[in-house]
Design a protein around this motif. Structure first.
Motif, mmCIF file in Angstrom:
data_model
loop_
_atom_site.group_PDB
_atom_site.id
_atom_site.type_symbol
_atom_site.label_atom_id
_atom_site.label_comp_id
_atom_site.label_asym_id
_atom_site.label_seq_id
_atom_site.Cartn_x
_atom_site.Cartn_y
_atom_site.Cartn_z
ATOM 1 N N THR A 64 0.785 -1.300 -0.072
ATOM 2 C CA THR A 64 -0.056 0.035 0.173
ATOM 3 C C THR A 64 0.833 1.182 0.083
ATOM 4 O OG1 THR A 64 -0.109 -0.185 2.340
ATOM 5 C CG2 THR A 64 -1.825 -0.919 1.196
ATOM 6 N N GLY A 110 -0.616 4.051 2.287
ATOM 7 C CA GLY A 110 -1.687 4.583 1.917
ATOM 8 C C GLY A 110 -2.928 3.796 2.001
ATOM 9 N N PRO A 111 -4.213 3.700 1.683
ATOM 10 C CA PRO A 111 -4.711 5.195 1.690
ATOM 11 C C PRO A 111 -4.748 6.021 2.915
ATOM 12 C CG PRO A 111 -6.420 3.773 1.973
ATOM 13 C CD PRO A 111 -5.096 2.737 2.087
ATOM 14 N N ASN A 129 -2.484 7.519 4.953
ATOM 15 C CA ASN A 129 -1.575 7.030 5.827
ATOM 16 C C ASN A 129 -2.072 6.218 6.634
ATOM 17 O OD1 ASN A 129 0.433 8.729 5.006
ATOM 18 N ND2 ASN A 129 0.075 10.501 6.475
ATOM 19 N N LYS A 144 0.668 3.464 7.236
ATOM 20 C CA LYS A 144 2.069 3.596 7.360
ATOM 21 C C LYS A 144 2.689 3.410 8.655
ATOM 22 C CE LYS A 144 4.647 7.317 5.661
ATOM 23 N NZ LYS A 144 4.632 8.787 5.338
ATOM 24 N N ASP A 149 2.817 13.253 2.403
ATOM 25 C CA ASP A 149 2.319 13.071 3.597
ATOM 26 C C ASP A 149 1.334 13.991 4.128
ATOM 27 O OD1 ASP A 149 4.053 10.695 3.802
ATOM 28 O OD2 ASP A 149 5.565 11.601 4.974
ATOM 29 N N PRO A 165 -2.707 11.914 1.714
ATOM 30 C CA PRO A 165 -3.595 11.270 2.451
ATOM 31 C C PRO A 165 -5.022 12.053 2.551
ATOM 32 C CG PRO A 165 -1.787 11.578 3.572
ATOM 33 C CD PRO A 165 -1.538 12.554 2.421
ATOM 34 N N ASP A 214 -6.706 11.118 -0.543
ATOM 35 C CA ASP A 214 -7.314 9.887 -0.312
ATOM 36 C C ASP A 214 -8.622 9.935 0.329
ATOM 37 O OD1 ASP A 214 -5.071 8.554 -1.649
ATOM 38 O OD2 ASP A 214 -4.010 8.251 0.401
#
Lengths: 295, 443
Positions: free
Chosen positions: A238, A241-242, A244, A247, B405, B409, B412
């Motif tokens: 990924t 994502g999506p 974050n 992460k 970052d 996001p 998204d």
């Protein structure tokens, strides 16, 4: 008497001699780098040009970095799902494949196989399998009338997919460890339990599970460490994502250290993470030491 | 006596073990430089000649075909003169390796360089400026795209010459367009009409998408089309939380959620051969010239065309320029020789063309672009037209972090319908500004 103590002194001296090379390498390649990293976490080290002492600035920035907290939240969410599932699945597999039946070896092999593939290669294949329109997973789901989600691109599903893929890859190894543990339970105990009228669940609950305590302790500790250090699968599947949501902390450390040349800051994060791992490992140790069983 | 013998053996054992571990290190570096055996025979025959040539190393992270093309250029250069000998060394993890090399010696002399990295690295003094060389050898800056040179500059200094130039343009499937009697779109409106007409759903399964909306990272180019820019003029703050940013998001919302021309995650996991555009599952997509050879290779039945990106509501044009260059690291021991090689390759029409044609890349040297191979080809031409207005990414060491970052996001969340446009832009701005600040040089 004198000769005995002389002998043991000789033995211990030889013992130290034999471990010297290992300790030597351990100090050079592990202890010294860790100490250096601790020092660097108090600097603005950027690998190439700067290395000034800046006190606890990095740690202050850490406390104020929303992405760092997001990554911690992500790995904790991951761990809460991954660790119990890992133990339950690998233990059930071990119990199931413990019995001597025809074909059981085949199942054991099949269960262990995913462990042998590299994390990155497996993740690459899974990306394809998890494609929303053409992937095998949603194809199968549609056969039973379910429209599967975009596994890797939608919010709650992306992390669930990572949990699933990492489980698929790691339960095999833990199954082997549990199988070894199960072999350590003496048969006569089961026989006497049977004589006492214990059913299968009771003998598992009151005998197997307690006997496997050290094994479970090992498996859970390793899973905790592994889960908090999740990187490969999240990176390949990924890219964090999506939004974050996948992460991980190690991913962020890598990005800040090598991508943004902020190695001092990355070091500070690494120390924060190792502290967290330590806390959870100690907690796990505490839980496993209690005389009362957990379930 | 015997005891001492064991002590000594143990000590020597330890020492030899330690020695071993350091030895394997050097052996590894040797081994990694070995695969370029292709260049070795040339040196063997050239060596006996009067003076041994200066050997310089050229690092790159392109393997496979790319490696062959680089080695070919090094060979061609080595044959063209007898004073300098270039050796290509493939470094899979080039940047990380370069960082350690830059701080501990062993730096290469020339390096293949993704240009957007310049603003982050130049401030660390690991690259050697080439302004003096440019002046001395009378290399004209007008022979290169301004934006490409700008991307290789930091402060007032230039750190390298452009090797390639690229920008995204709109690829469309000619066959599908002909079926519906459509013309390639020139504006956002036409893009929407075409995308709607080309999309096919079967129940809740998307069979064909009219327009790929896969990459939120393209926000930058959509924003330019709407007449906006990612960062403020002084390069300190983000600049998308405004009317232009809103126009982009509203249009995305229309395409994805109302017209339903795309489904989030649609293309995930489809590799080269099964690429959604190759297999006709996507009728239009934004991508760069690097995909031309792939589409030609895998898409036997694929008849595609390329047009510059459609313009926004007020007629704005926009695309993001990128590409590679060659730079000389500050740690190089043979900077003059490295420059000779760079100049030979990037400031000479024939040599620039040789590599561009073999590797199928648009050369950074403008005179080479005038070659009919690029100028008259219907697939290359739209890219050259696009390059006339394409802009590089803003030059800020924290730009990519801000985008990846901070902004993405939030985008998204927006395309998944979990956050409205105003919140998306506002949070993107807040988080983006913070990241810009944290990742600014000198912090």
């Amino acid at each position: 008497m004198a000769s005995v103590s002389k002998l043991s002194r000789h033995q211990s001296r030889m013992g130290y001699l034999f471990i010297t090379p290992t300790i030597f390498l351990f100090v050079i390649f592990t202890i010294i780098p860790v100490i250096m990293a601790l020092y660097l976490s108090f600097t603005n080290y950027d690998i190439v040009s700067k290395n000034d002492f800046i006190g606890i600035d990095n740690y202050k920035r850490l406390a104020d970095d929303p992405i760092f907290w997001t990554t911690l939240k992500n790995v904790l969410f991951y761990s809460v799902l991954y660790i119990p599932l890992n133990i339950i699945i690998s233990l059930s597999m071990a119990v199931l494949f413990m019995r001597k039946r025809i074909g059981v070896k085949l199942f054991r092999t099949a269960g262990y196989l995913p462990t042998l593939t590299s994390g990155v290669a497996a993740a690459t294949v899974w990306i394809w399998l998890l494609n929303p329109e053409y992937g095998l997973v949603n194809e199968l789901l549609s056969k039973i009338g379910i429209t599967g989600p975009s596994w890797l691109a939608e919010m709650p599903y992306a992390m669930l997919s990572i949990v699933f893929v990492t489980l698929w890859q790691s339960v095999g190894a833990n199954m082997i460890i549990y199988l070894a543990g199960l072999n350590g339970v003496p048969d006569h105990l089961y026989e006497s339990a049977k004589l006492d009228g214990a059913n299968a669940w009771q003998s598992f609950r009151y005998m197997t599970w307690p006997v496997l305590r050290p094994t479970t302790f090992f498996v859970s500790t390793m899973s905790i460490i592994g889960a908090l250090q999740l990187f490969d699968q999240a990176f390949v599947l990924t890219k964090g994502g999506p939004a974050n949501s996948t992460k991980t902390t190690v991913y962020y450390i890598y990005q800040q250290g090598f991508g943004q040349l902020q190695m001092g800051y990355a070091d500070a994060m690494a120390f924060a993470l190792s502290l967290i791992i330590l806390v959870f490992s100690l907690l796990n140790m505490k839980l496993n030491k209690e005389d009362e069983s957990i379930i | 006596m015997r005891k001492w013998m064991t002590v000594i053996t143990a000590v020597t054992l330890t020492a030899s073990l330690a020695a071993c571990s350091s030895k394997t290190d050097t052996e590894q570096t040797k081994a990694s430089t070995k695969p370029e055996a292709t260049t070795a025979p040339a040196s063997a025959t050239a060596a006996p000649a009067a003076k041994a040539p200066v050997e310089i190393t050229f690092w790159g992270d392109w393997g496979g075909e790319g490696e062959k093309q680089f080695v070919m250029m090094a060979d061609a250069f080595n044959k063209s003169q007898d004073k300098i000998k270039v050796k290509y060394v493939l470094q899979e993890d080039m940047i990380t390796k370069f960082l350690t090399a830059a701080s501990s010696g062993g730096s290469p002399d020339v390096m293949f360089w993704d240009r957007w990295r310049t603003s982050l690295y130049a401030s660390k003094n690991v690259l050697h400026p080439i302004d003096d060389y440019m002046k001395r050898d009378n290399i004209k800056r007008t022979d290169y795209y301004d934006e490409a040179l700008k991307e290789l500059s930091a402060g007032d200094k230039l750190y390298g010459l452009p090797l390639t130039v690229d920008a995204r343009a709109l690829f469309y499937n000619k066959k599908l367009f002909a079926e519906k009697g459509l013309q390639p779109p020139k504006t956002w409106e036409e893009l929407e009409t075409a995308a709607k007409a080309l999309t096919i759903w079967e129940g809740d399964k998307l069979v064909r998408s009219g327009m790929s909306m896969n990459d939120n990272g393209l926000f930058n180019m959509w924003l330019q089309q709407a007449g906006g820019s990612m960062m403020s003029g002084d390069m300190k703050k983000t600049n998308f939380n405004n009317e232009q940013g809103k126009q982009v998001l509203d249009f995305w919302d229309k395409l994805i959620n109302k017209d339903k021309v795309y489904k989030v995650g649609f293309e995930k996991g489809l590799g080269e051969g099964t690429d959604a555009f190759v297999t006709g599952k996507v009728a239009m997509t934004y991508t760069g010239p690097w995909m031309l050879s792939t589409y030609k290779k895998y898409g036997k039945d694929l008849d595609f065309g390329v047009v510059p990106p459609p313009t926004g509501p007020s007629g704005g044009k926009g695309s993001v320029m990128g590409g590679f260059g060659l730079v000389i690291p500050a740690g190089s021991k043979h900077k003059d020789e490295a420059w000779e090689f760079e100049k030979w390759w990037l400031a000479n029409k024939d040599n620039a063309l040789l590599w561009a044609k073999t590797s199928m890349n648009l050369p950074g040297f403008k005179p080479a672009l005038q070659d009919p191979f690029f100028k008259d080809d219907p697939n290359w031409k739209p890219f050259m037209d696009t390059l006339e207005f394409a802009k590089i990414r803003p030059q800020h060491p924290g730009y990519s972090v801000m985008e990846v970052d901070g902004l993405m996001p939030n985008l998204d969340l927006f395309v998944q319908g979990k956050q409205d446009a105003a919140t998306t832009l506002k949070k993107g701005q807040e988080q983006g500004d913070k990241l810009l600040d944290q990742n600014a040089a000198g912090k």
